[in-house]
Every structure is written in C-alpha cells, then in structure tokens.
Motif scaffolding. Structure first.
Motif, PDB file in Angstrom:
ATOM      1  N   ALA A 171     -22.556 -33.444  26.375  1.00  0.00           N
ATOM      2  CA  ALA A 171     -22.990 -33.097  27.733  1.00  0.00           C
ATOM      3  C   ALA A 171     -23.966 -34.136  28.280  1.00  0.00           C
ATOM      4  N   PHE A 172     -24.850 -34.627  27.445  1.00  0.00           N
ATOM      5  CA  PHE A 172     -25.810 -35.655  27.847  1.00  0.00           C
ATOM      6  C   PHE A 172     -25.077 -36.904  28.320  1.00  0.00           C
ATOM      7  N   GLY A 173     -24.067 -37.328  27.563  1.00  0.00           N
ATOM      8  CA  GLY A 173     -23.285 -38.500  27.945  1.00  0.00           C
ATOM      9  C   GLY A 173     -22.502 -38.280  29.229  1.00  0.00           C
ATOM     10  N   ASP A 174     -21.963 -37.063  29.420  1.00  0.00           N
ATOM     11  CA  ASP A 174     -21.231 -36.764  30.653  1.00  0.00           C
ATOM     12  C   ASP A 174     -22.144 -36.851  31.871  1.00  0.00           C
ATOM     13  N   THR A 175     -23.355 -36.317  31.741  1.00  0.00           N
ATOM     14  CA  THR A 175     -24.304 -36.374  32.854  1.00  0.00           C
ATOM     15  C   THR A 175     -24.686 -37.807  33.179  1.00  0.00           C
ATOM     16  N   LEU A 176     -25.005 -38.589  32.167  1.00  0.00           N
ATOM     17  CA  LEU A 176     -25.374 -39.984  32.410  1.00  0.00           C
ATOM     18  C   LEU A 176     -24.219 -40.773  33.021  1.00  0.00           C
ATOM     19  N   ARG A 177     -23.004 -40.502  32.558  1.00  0.00           N
ATOM     20  CA  ARG A 177     -21.851 -41.234  33.087  1.00  0.00           C
ATOM     21  C   ARG A 177     -21.618 -40.892  34.561  1.00  0.00           C
ATOM     22  N   ILE A 232     -26.777 -32.858  38.486  1.00  0.00           N
ATOM     23  CA  ILE A 232     -27.104 -31.586  37.843  1.00  0.00           C
ATOM     24  C   ILE A 232     -26.647 -30.414  38.712  1.00  0.00           C
ATOM     25  N   THR A 233     -26.836 -30.537  40.039  1.00  0.00           N
ATOM     26  CA  THR A 233     -26.418 -29.461  40.942  1.00  0.00           C
ATOM     27  C   THR A 233     -24.919 -29.235  40.868  1.00  0.00           C
ATOM     28  N   GLY A 234     -24.141 -30.316  40.897  1.00  0.00           N
ATOM     29  CA  GLY A 234     -22.695 -30.183  40.810  1.00  0.00           C
ATOM     30  C   GLY A 234     -22.252 -29.564  39.497  1.00  0.00           C
ATOM     31  N   GLU A 235     -22.890 -29.961  38.412  1.00  0.00           N
ATOM     32  CA  GLU A 235     -22.537 -29.395  37.105  1.00  0.00           C
ATOM     33  C   GLU A 235     -22.899 -27.922  37.029  1.00  0.00           C
ATOM     34  N   LEU A 236     -24.009 -27.542  37.653  1.00  0.00           N
ATOM     35  CA  LEU A 236     -24.424 -26.137  37.659  1.00  0.00           C
ATOM     36  C   LEU A 236     -23.475 -25.272  38.469  1.00  0.00           C
ATOM     37  N   ILE A 237     -23.143 -25.712  39.675  1.00  0.00           N
ATOM     38  CA  ILE A 237     -22.380 -24.872  40.600  1.00  0.00           C
ATOM     39  C   ILE A 237     -20.877 -24.993  40.379  1.00  0.00           C
ATOM     40  N   ILE A 238     -20.397 -26.223  40.253  1.00  0.00           N
ATOM     41  CA  ILE A 238     -18.961 -26.430  40.076  1.00  0.00           C
ATOM     42  C   ILE A 238     -18.528 -26.128  38.650  1.00  0.00           C
ATOM     43  N   GLY A 239     -19.397 -26.447  37.690  1.00  0.00           N
ATOM     44  CA  GLY A 239     -19.047 -26.235  36.283  1.00  0.00           C
ATOM     45  C   GLY A 239     -18.416 -27.450  35.645  1.00  0.00           C
ATOM     46  N   SER A 240     -18.621 -28.624  36.232  1.00  0.00           N
ATOM     47  CA  SER A 240     -18.091 -29.841  35.620  1.00  0.00           C
ATOM     48  C   SER A 240     -18.908 -30.185  34.375  1.00  0.00           C
ATOM     49  N   PRO A 241     -18.345 -30.946  33.447  1.00  0.00           N
ATOM     50  CA  PRO A 241     -19.027 -31.212  32.171  1.00  0.00           C
ATOM     51  C   PRO A 241     -20.367 -31.912  32.364  1.00  0.00           C
ATOM     52  N   LEU A 271     -25.005 -31.609  31.433  1.00  0.00           N
ATOM     53  CA  LEU A 271     -26.167 -30.783  31.116  1.00  0.00           C
ATOM     54  C   LEU A 271     -26.305 -29.607  32.079  1.00  0.00           C
ATOM     55  N   GLY A 272     -25.918 -29.799  33.341  1.00  0.00           N
ATOM     56  CA  GLY A 272     -26.005 -28.705  34.291  1.00  0.00           C
ATOM     57  C   GLY A 272     -25.165 -27.514  33.859  1.00  0.00           C
ATOM     58  N   ARG A 273     -23.969 -27.772  33.387  1.00  0.00           N
ATOM     59  CA  ARG A 273     -23.125 -26.668  32.915  1.00  0.00           C
ATOM     60  C   ARG A 273     -23.712 -26.029  31.668  1.00  0.00           C
ATOM     61  N   GLU A 274     -24.318 -26.834  30.811  1.00  0.00           N
ATOM     62  CA  GLU A 274     -24.958 -26.276  29.623  1.00  0.00           C
ATOM     63  C   GLU A 274     -26.138 -25.390  30.014  1.00  0.00           C
ATOM     64  N   ILE A 275     -26.868 -25.761  31.050  1.00  0.00           N
ATOM     65  CA  ILE A 275     -27.969 -24.923  31.536  1.00  0.00           C
ATOM     66  C   ILE A 275     -27.421 -23.595  32.047  1.00  0.00           C
ATOM     67  N   ALA A 276     -26.329 -23.641  32.803  1.00  0.00           N
ATOM     68  CA  ALA A 276     -25.729 -22.416  33.329  1.00  0.00           C
ATOM     69  C   ALA A 276     -25.226 -21.518  32.204  1.00  0.00           C
ATOM     70  N   VAL A 277     -24.630 -22.109  31.182  1.00  0.00           N
ATOM     71  CA  VAL A 277     -24.138 -21.323  30.043  1.00  0.00           C
ATOM     72  C   VAL A 277     -25.296 -20.675  29.296  1.00  0.00           C
ATOM     73  N   ALA A 278     -26.375 -21.426  29.082  1.00  0.00           N
ATOM     74  CA  ALA A 278     -27.540 -20.871  28.383  1.00  0.00           C
ATOM     75  C   ALA A 278     -28.160 -19.737  29.199  1.00  0.00           C
ATOM     76  N   GLN A 279     -28.216 -19.891  30.508  1.00  0.00           N
ATOM     77  CA  GLN A 279     -28.793 -18.841  31.353  1.00  0.00           C
ATOM     78  C   GLN A 279     -27.936 -17.577  31.324  1.00  0.00           C
ATOM     79  N   SER A 280     -26.622 -17.747  31.432  1.00  0.00           N
ATOM     80  CA  SER A 280     -25.738 -16.580  31.459  1.00  0.00           C
ATOM     81  C   SER A 280     -25.682 -15.860  30.126  1.00  0.00           C
ATOM     82  N   SER A 281     -25.936 -16.585  29.034  1.00  0.00           N
ATOM     83  CA  SER A 281     -25.903 -15.967  27.708  1.00  0.00           C
ATOM     84  C   SER A 281     -27.270 -15.455  27.263  1.00  0.00           C
TER      85      SER A 281
END
Length: 269
Positions: free
Chosen positions: A68-74, A204-213, A215-225
């Motif tokens: 996830a870290f690499g996806d965000t940086l890329r 980060i916003t796009g990963e949180l809302i859209i769910g693309s790979p 850190l943002g998606r990982e934050i959303a998953v951790a919050q929902s769980s």
C-alpha cells in the motif's frame, strides 16, 4: 549589556527551528499519551501514543503495508510529474503568447476552482475504482497549482528586458531560455512545492473514497474494522510522507534558486 553579549541569529544563543519543532511534537505525543490514560479523552477513539506506536510497528511488519505504501507513492509521484510537466510547458506557451493568454484566461478561472473531489463520480464512471481514477484527481488538482504560478512568472518578465531582447533581435527560443525562464523559475518552484502537498492530499482522499490501492484504502479498512490504533498509525505514516515531501521540495527549491535574492543569504560577519 555589551553589544558583544547579544546573541546573533544562528549563534549559540539562538534556538534551532528544527529543535523547536521536535519539542512541539514530543509535547503533543506526551499529551496524547496522558489524556486517554486519565480518562479525559475516550481511549477507544483516542488511543495513547504508545498504543499507536505499537500498532505502527505491527503495520511495518506486514507486507500488505509496504504494498500500500508503494501504491500511494507511485500514484503521488506519477500525478505530480504529469502536473509539473504539463503545467510548466503549457504555462510558458500560454503566457508567452498574448492571444493564448487572453483566450484561455476565462476558461482557466472557471475550471481552476472546481474541487477535484467533485470529479469522483465522473472518474469512477470513466476509469473504475482503480489507481487511474485517483490519478485523475491528483493531476487535476495539482496541475492548476503549477500552471497559475508559471503564468504569473511569465507575466512578471521585466518590460525593459523584453525591449532589450527585441533590440538585440533574440529569437523566440532564446528569449524563453535567457529571459522568460529565469524569471519564471522561482514561480515554478513555488508551484511545484504547492502541487506536491496537494497531490498527496488528493492521493489519500481518492484512496479513501474511491477505494483504489494505497494507504488511504488501508485507513478506511482499519476504520471500518474497528482497528483504531492501526488507523491512527497509518495516518501518522501519511503525515510523515507529507513532511518528507515538503522537506525535499524546499531543499530542491533552495538548490535550484541558490542564485535568487529570495534564497541567497548574507554571510554572517
């Protein structure tokens, strides 16, 4: 008090801004450690600093975290690169041609204020929920930061210098290289620094809302769980990325503009 006893800026009597920043962070971390343990803040929503640190260590040990870290940086780096290249090239071309500047001014002023998050439905419809959708948001938001600064830089070229270049019959490319670009470069570097921060926010916003790979998606998953410490740990990581990105862009700005009066410093006597 004698003049020699007055501490000089940067001398032994001055406190380093870096040290002050670290002290501020340490104080905030200590406060976040104490308040939940005293019951002033609910520990289920505001875990102590030590708990977040342990969660961060656990995250670092997970291969999924580094993916996830690499996806965000890329996504961030790709979007920033596209924005910088497009913003600089179009900014110089549009700014150097008065007809193009006049013809595109209203369009730029109309499109620039549109929030990138408002384009999320369109991005999902066109590109799906993958990385491309988030990349579209990043490019759209960051591009304007660079373009507008470059346009201001091109417009700031000294008229006397323009007349001098005309009298010496310098060609168009020579004027861009020796006249327009040196004047525009400080503006462009400011735009790049601003775009780097905006690109990270939209990534980060796009990963949180859209769910693309990422850190943002990982934050959303951790919050929902309900993994609140892990969520805060990932938020800390995104904050650290922002700090590093800002330091890198500021360092690059100082090195590139070492000749510019805004960066050049007087040698202390």
């Amino acid at each position: 008090m004698s003049r020699s006893s007055v501490p000089k800026p940067g001398g032994a009597g001055a406190t380093s801004p870096v040290l002050l920043g670290l002290l501020g962070l340490a104080g905030f971390a200590a406060l976040l450690e104490v308040l939940p343990r005293l019951g002033i803040l609910p520990a289920e929503y505001f875990p102590p600093t030590s708990t977040i640190a342990n969660a961060l260590v656990d995250e670092i040990g997970r291969p999924a975290f580094w993916t996830a870290f690499g996806d965000t940086l890329r996504t961030w780096a790709t979007g920033l690169l596209i924005s910088v290249v497009g913003g600089v090239v179009l900014g110089v071309v549009i700014g150097a041609v008065p007809f193009l500047r006049a013809a595109t001014a209203s369009t730029i002023e109309f499109l620039r204020p549109i929030p990138s998050v408002a384009l999320i439905p369109l991005a999902v419809v066109l590109l799906g929920t993958g990385m491309d959708s988030t990349l579209l948001l990043v490019v759209y938001a960051s591009f304007w930061q660079v373009l507008v600064q470059v346009l201001h830089g091109v417009a700031d070229v000294d008229p006397v210098a323009k007349e001098t270049a005309h009298s010496y019959r310098l060609g168009r490319w020579a004027r861009v290289r020796y006249l327009v670009w040196p004047t525009t470069l400080p503006y462009a570097m400011t735009g790049i620094r601003l775009a780097a921060s905006v690109a990270l926010i939209l990534t980060i916003t796009g990963e949180l809302i859209i769910g693309s790979p990422g850190l943002g998606r990982e934050i959303a998953v951790a919050q929902s769980s309900g993994a609140v410490p892990a969520m805060y740990a990932l938020v800390v990581v995104t904050g650290l990325i922002g700090v590093v990105a800002n330091l890198v862009t500021r360092t690059a700005e100082r090195r590139v503009l070492v000749w510019h009066p805004s960066v050049r410093k007087e040698v202390p006597v």
